[in-house]
Design a protein around this motif. Structure first.
Motif, mmCIF file in Angstrom:
data_model
loop_
_atom_site.group_PDB
_atom_site.id
_atom_site.type_symbol
_atom_site.label_atom_id
_atom_site.label_comp_id
_atom_site.label_asym_id
_atom_site.label_seq_id
_atom_site.Cartn_x
_atom_site.Cartn_y
_atom_site.Cartn_z
ATOM 1 N N ASN A 110 0.390 -1.270 -0.243
ATOM 2 C CA ASN A 110 0.433 0.307 0.156
ATOM 3 C C ASN A 110 0.718 1.235 -0.118
ATOM 4 N N ALA A 111 2.138 0.913 0.679
ATOM 5 C CA ALA A 111 2.901 2.474 0.668
ATOM 6 C C ALA A 111 3.785 1.978 -0.833
ATOM 7 N N TYR A 112 4.056 1.001 -1.132
ATOM 8 C CA TYR A 112 4.863 1.408 -2.945
ATOM 9 C C TYR A 112 3.616 2.118 -3.429
ATOM 10 N N LYS A 113 2.449 1.672 -3.681
ATOM 11 C CA LYS A 113 1.611 2.534 -4.074
ATOM 12 C C LYS A 113 1.314 3.749 -4.403
ATOM 13 N N LYS A 114 1.634 4.792 -2.971
ATOM 14 C CA LYS A 114 1.697 6.049 -2.831
ATOM 15 C C LYS A 114 2.300 6.692 -3.651
ATOM 16 N N MET A 115 3.307 5.590 -3.211
ATOM 17 C CA MET A 115 4.953 6.006 -4.213
ATOM 18 C C MET A 115 4.570 6.197 -5.498
ATOM 19 N N ASN A 116 5.055 5.649 -6.101
ATOM 20 C CA ASN A 116 4.538 4.637 -7.599
ATOM 21 C C ASN A 116 2.961 4.892 -8.090
ATOM 22 N N ASP A 117 2.224 5.469 -8.476
ATOM 23 C CA ASP A 117 0.368 5.218 -8.905
ATOM 24 C C ASP A 117 -0.120 4.413 -9.494
ATOM 25 N N LEU A 118 0.999 4.119 -10.410
ATOM 26 C CA LEU A 118 1.680 2.817 -11.413
ATOM 27 C C LEU A 118 1.621 1.506 -11.299
ATOM 28 N N LEU A 119 1.057 1.960 -10.074
ATOM 29 C CA LEU A 119 2.008 -0.253 -9.693
ATOM 30 C C LEU A 119 0.837 -1.326 -10.468
ATOM 31 N N ASP A 120 -0.539 -1.284 -10.064
ATOM 32 C CA ASP A 120 -1.495 -1.989 -10.668
ATOM 33 C C ASP A 120 -1.364 -0.953 -11.009
ATOM 34 N N ALA A 159 13.508 7.050 0.270
ATOM 35 C CA ALA A 159 12.136 7.497 1.212
ATOM 36 C C ALA A 159 12.289 6.782 2.717
ATOM 37 N N ASP A 160 11.397 7.612 3.512
ATOM 38 C CA ASP A 160 11.355 6.983 4.803
ATOM 39 C C ASP A 160 10.835 5.357 5.037
ATOM 40 N N HIS A 161 10.702 4.487 5.737
ATOM 41 C CA HIS A 161 9.983 3.981 6.409
ATOM 42 C C HIS A 161 8.672 4.399 5.727
ATOM 43 N N GLU A 162 7.212 3.737 5.966
ATOM 44 C CA GLU A 162 6.020 3.679 6.255
ATOM 45 C C GLU A 162 5.414 3.837 7.225
ATOM 46 N N GLY A 163 6.782 3.276 8.197
ATOM 47 C CA GLY A 163 6.203 3.774 9.740
ATOM 48 C C GLY A 163 6.807 5.059 10.537
ATOM 49 N N GLY A 164 7.256 5.759 9.446
ATOM 50 C CA GLY A 164 8.235 7.374 9.514
ATOM 51 C C GLY A 164 9.806 7.172 10.096
ATOM 52 N N PRO A 165 9.724 7.925 10.374
ATOM 53 C CA PRO A 165 11.429 8.456 10.016
ATOM 54 C C PRO A 165 12.559 8.186 11.117
ATOM 55 N N HIS A 166 12.044 7.351 12.181
ATOM 56 C CA HIS A 166 12.642 7.115 13.383
ATOM 57 C C HIS A 166 12.429 5.596 12.916
ATOM 58 N N VAL A 167 12.092 4.861 11.993
ATOM 59 C CA VAL A 167 12.419 2.884 11.625
ATOM 60 C C VAL A 167 13.772 3.273 10.643
ATOM 61 N N PRO A 168 14.765 2.337 11.194
ATOM 62 C CA PRO A 168 16.062 2.345 10.741
ATOM 63 C C PRO A 168 16.050 1.569 9.429
ATOM 64 N N GLU A 169 15.359 1.506 9.051
ATOM 65 C CA GLU A 169 14.784 0.638 7.416
ATOM 66 C C GLU A 169 14.180 1.305 6.826
ATOM 67 N N LYS A 170 14.537 1.507 5.826
ATOM 68 C CA LYS A 170 14.508 2.690 4.280
ATOM 69 C C LYS A 170 13.999 2.188 3.343
ATOM 70 N N ILE A 171 13.707 3.193 2.317
ATOM 71 C CA ILE A 171 13.360 2.992 1.086
ATOM 72 C C ILE A 171 14.145 3.534 -0.353
ATOM 73 N N LEU A 172 14.299 3.010 -0.827
ATOM 74 C CA LEU A 172 15.441 3.605 -2.049
ATOM 75 C C LEU A 172 14.500 3.157 -3.477
ATOM 76 N N VAL A 173 14.124 3.499 -3.822
ATOM 77 C CA VAL A 173 12.935 3.664 -5.102
ATOM 78 C C VAL A 173 13.783 4.458 -6.724
ATOM 79 N N ALA A 174 13.365 4.067 -7.581
ATOM 80 C CA ALA A 174 14.511 4.153 -8.756
ATOM 81 C C ALA A 174 13.816 3.856 -10.108
ATOM 82 N N VAL A 175 14.932 4.845 -11.145
ATOM 83 C CA VAL A 175 13.945 4.201 -12.484
ATOM 84 C C VAL A 175 15.214 4.180 -13.728
#
Length: 611
Positions: free
Chosen positions: A446-456, A584-600
């Motif tokens: 669900n978080a990915y779809k907010k980052m990239n609304d073409l996902l589905d 981008a931050d983890h969908e749980g907020g900026p304090h979560v050490p896991e992050k997300i890298l989105v690339a094209v």
């Protein structure tokens, strides 16, 4: 003095109140952000400035084809830019490269198996797209049409002209849905199979097509909601698997040779061979035993073409009656040894059904040690030699019980607890952890779809999950618009690929220190969850990223989820590969050490004068 003392106490009290209020405010703000309900955008940018972790801007995920030159700016001053490979490498497949393959023995098709280059021979460059490359047509149009510029090889249109495989029509290839054994089209062929096999009711969901050609069977089975893993070797018929993937059909480069298939035992509901040129009667039935290993109890094996129907077709096949009769006799003997029940033979198509369990196999009961594989782990198949032995099934109490557990029809089986977990065959996973994993990945997607609304939307048809776990990413995305190749790394702590297949999904084992068994530019989107942490001390990040770049289409997307310190390294290399990236931050907020890298991956094609 009394007044001074009173004022001092008042200031102290006010200071305490202010400090307490600020502490409470930031504590509540932190809780709010961690909950996922608060934006916290500007604060996140400040907190994560040193890791460049910013709110994800609108990356351009649409396709464009106006760019003809390589971009000048790679977006990184810290890692040397990767240069494009020479034009001769536009179809480079490192572990199935022709020149290297010809140095290996031809016995049992060994030379057509995986043979990866040593470290010193690895290409340290970006595999270019051919001139004129364009985004594939969206499904379902892609099933029937492929841009000629993307796969400029016409040999199949000549060699298979009368067999209705593929036709060249101007700037496109057209696939009429025919095949060597189904000249009237795949639909009519599938209708014939459906008269014997329950294809349409969800009981057959996963299929294996050996020697698939351009995968027309798999393409048309999708209308029945059957997901087919198709494979063919990289041989003189150029680009069979490349055509399949360009059409939007699951496929990989592979062969039944001397090593086991990259699948767990009891994976497929159906296996199929339509004149696939595999010597089923040879090697003491070893290839039929491998099919038996990957076929689910109660699954179906379909064989059409020589020697089936030899009494009618032997003249056209230019073989003698005795030769063909002897070949079929051997196949029938091996099928009996495997306790397969022949349920149909008509119009050159034979269909067998695998036993439900070992208790129902009288031959095994009479001689339980006869030809039984001695396996410590029947999922340990990576580069393991095939053997002339029968893979045992899980024990059962009655002759009617399905070994390993009964599966629900699809789509119910997608989220039902898989038997491997319910029966404790997947160490480290319980019913509760499986259900929690489903919920977690639904949140992630669900978080990915907010980052990239073409996902589905159908923009991404061929998707790869490099570290699939229980397959919950694919399950959350499940749609007729896309399919996911679920890859379970060979170094993963637990083999979960059997669970993935029990969910009605497909995938394979792979070691990401090596090249994947596919052509360049065959995936629209790649998802990598903790892949780089997993391989941090095993091989170079740049080797993994260069392989991702090779198999990703121009203007394809990448989603990498990992620890922030790992992603910073990954982003530097990705920018040097002409990827447009954002952290981008983890969908749980900026304090979560896991992050997300989105690339094209940016659009570029081979240069006139390759460097």
């Amino acid at each position: 003095m009394a007044r001074s003392s009173t004022e001092s106490r008042t200031r102290t009290t006010a200071f305490v109140v202010v400090v307490f209020g600020l502490c409470s405010f930031f504590y509540l703000l932190g809780v709010w952000q961690r909950s996922g309900f608060g934006r916290g955008d500007s604060i996140a940018a400040v907190v994560n400035e040193q890791t460049k972790c910013v709110v994800l801007p609108n990356l351009n995920f649409e396709t464009h084809h106006s760019a003809s030159d390589l971009p000048n700016d790679t977006g990184s001053n810290e890692v040397k830019s990767f240069k494009p490979c020479d034009a001769q490498y536009t179809d480079y497949t490192p572990c199935e490269e022709q020149k290297r393959a010809m140095t290996f023995p031809r016995d049992n098709m060994i030379y057509r198996e995986r043979h990866c280059p040593p470290e010193k021979e690895k290409l340290n460059c970006l595999v270019p797209a051919p001139k004129g490359y364009a985004a594939p047509f969206q499904w379902p149009k892609s099933r029937d049409y492929v841009h000629y510029a993307n796969i400029p090889h016409k040999s199949l249109t000549v060699e298979k002209a009368i067999q209705n495989w593929v036709h060249y029509e101007g700037k496109v290839f057209r696939f009429p849905g025919g095949g060597t054994q189904f000249p009237q089209g795949a639909d009519k062929y599938i209708d014939h199979l459906s008269s014997v096999i329950p294809i349409a009711n969800g009981k057959v969901r996963t299929a294996l097509d050996t020697g698939c050609g351009v995968a027309s069977l798999g393409a048309y089975l999708l209308k029945k909601n059957v997901l087919t893993m198709s494979f063919a070797p990289r041989d003189n018929h150029e680009a069979q698997v490349q055509f399949a993937l360009e059409r939007g059909v699951p496929a990989y480069i592979g062969v039944l040779g001397s090593i086991k298939s990259p699948f767990p035992s009891r994976a497929f509901d159906m296996a199929h061979c339509s004149r696939c040129l595999i010597p089923w009667s040879g090697n003491d039935g070893m290839y039929m035993m491998e099919v038996d290993r990957v076929l689910r109890p109660g699954g179906y094996w379909v064989l059409s073409g020589p020697p089936i129907g030899w009494k009618i077709h032997y003249k056209g096949w230019q073989r003698t009656k005795d030769d063909l009769q002897n070949e079929q006799r051997k196949i029938e003997q091996f099928a009996k040894l495997l306790c397969w029940n022949k349920i149909s033979e008509k119009d050159g198509i034979a269909i067998w059904r695998k036993r439900l369990n070992d208790k129902s196999c009288l031959m095994k009961q009479e001689n339980p040690n006869f030809g039984k594989c001695q396996l410590a782990n029947d999922n340990d198949v990576w580069y393991k030699k095939m053997e002339v032995c029968v893979t045992p099934l899980p024990e059962v109490k009655t002759m009617t019980e399905v070994a390993g557990g009964q599966l629900e029809p699809f789509p119910q089986r997608l989220n039902t607890v898989p038997p491997r977990i319910a029966h404790g065959f997947a160490p480290g996973f319980s019913v509760q952890s499986y259900q929690d994993d489903n919920k977690l990945w639904q949140k992630h997607v669900n978080a990915y779809k907010k980052m990239n609304d073409l996902l589905d939307t159908g923009r991404y048809r061929n998707i790869m999950d490099m570290n699939a776990g229980l397959g919950s990413f694919a399950a959350a995305l499940e749609s007729t618009k896309l399919w996911v190749m679920n890859v379970v790394p060979t170094i993963a702590d637990t083999s979960t690929l059997g669970v993935i297949y029990e969910r009605g999904l497909i995938g394979m084992y792979h070691d990401w220190c090596e090249g994947f068994s596919t052509y360049p530019r065959t995936y629209d989107l790649i998802h990598a969850n903790s892949v780089f942490s997993l391989y941090e001390n095993r091989c170079k990040f740049e080797d993994i990223l260069l392989e991702m770049d090779r198999i990703l289409r121009p203007e394809g997307a990448v989603i990498v989820r990992d620890k922030v310190d790992v992603l910073v390294k990954v982003e530097k290399i990705a920018n040097a590969m002409r990827w447009k990236t954002r952290l981008a931050d983890h969908e749980g907020g900026p304090h979560v050490p896991e992050k997300i890298l989105v690339a094209v991956k940016q659009y570029w094609v081979v240069e006139s004068k390759s460097s």
